[in-house]
Design an enzyme around this catalytic site. Sequence first.
Site, mmCIF file in Angstrom:
data_model
loop_
_atom_site.group_PDB
_atom_site.id
_atom_site.type_symbol
_atom_site.label_atom_id
_atom_site.label_comp_id
_atom_site.label_asym_id
_atom_site.label_seq_id
_atom_site.Cartn_x
_atom_site.Cartn_y
_atom_site.Cartn_z
ATOM 1 C CG ASP A 258 -11.778 -75.136 81.406
ATOM 2 O OD1 ASP A 258 -11.151 -75.186 80.348
ATOM 3 O OD2 ASP A 258 -11.651 -74.213 82.236
ATOM 4 C CE LYS B 131 -11.051 -73.742 85.927
ATOM 5 N NZ LYS B 131 -12.285 -73.731 85.122
ATOM 6 C CE LYS C 171 -9.726 -71.229 83.495
ATOM 7 N NZ LYS C 171 -10.825 -71.623 82.579
#
Length: 223
Positions: free
Chosen positions: A92, A154, A183
């Site tokens: 991430d 995300k 996400k």
Amino acid sequence: MNREQLIEMIDFTLLRPTATKDDITDFCNTTIEHGFKTVFVNPYYVPHAYSMLTEHNIKVGVPIGFSLGGATTKTKVAETEESIKNGAEEIDMLINLGALKSGDFDAVELDIREVVKASDGLTTKVIIETALLTEDEKKAACKIIQSAGADFVKTATGFNGGGATMEDVRLLRSITGPDFGVKASGGIRTYEDAVNIVGAGANRIGTSGAVALISGEKSSGDY
């Protein structure tokens, strides 16, 4: 969505900067107990988490360029490569927010593309901090992330204000299309929040309050 389906979608996190090794040990034991499939810990703790979780087929993920995103591309790539060597299986990364807001989209895309390349096929998610962006910047970020070859956009780290909202998740899903990863993290406090955010278009949830979430309690956790 039942409890088991939610567990499959959760990235359980412990990214608190003061977390000790004992905290990580307890966190990993909790992960095993409740059956979460992926955890995220800071790079320093990846080897320890991996040593505890690999035999249980639980993935260890790592944040890159966390939590501000302003590191150089070379630094982010080195951090990614070392984390993978230490056992990380999901990445991430935080987008370069300053470059994005400066309109330097080529630099933003190169930054992501190089981390994706270093990830060598592992799932790569790009955090954009939706609370800090205009709608046009969110749209631009999504297009750049897809062009650079990442797997997910995300919403947030949970460390820089704001978090996942229904409106933002719907927007990200509308931009990326039905087959891209979205996400949601930050501000998901209850089981109902999780169900609603999935209904809005998220297919992964990041939270440090995962146990409370799946137990029907109110979580105090964020990212």
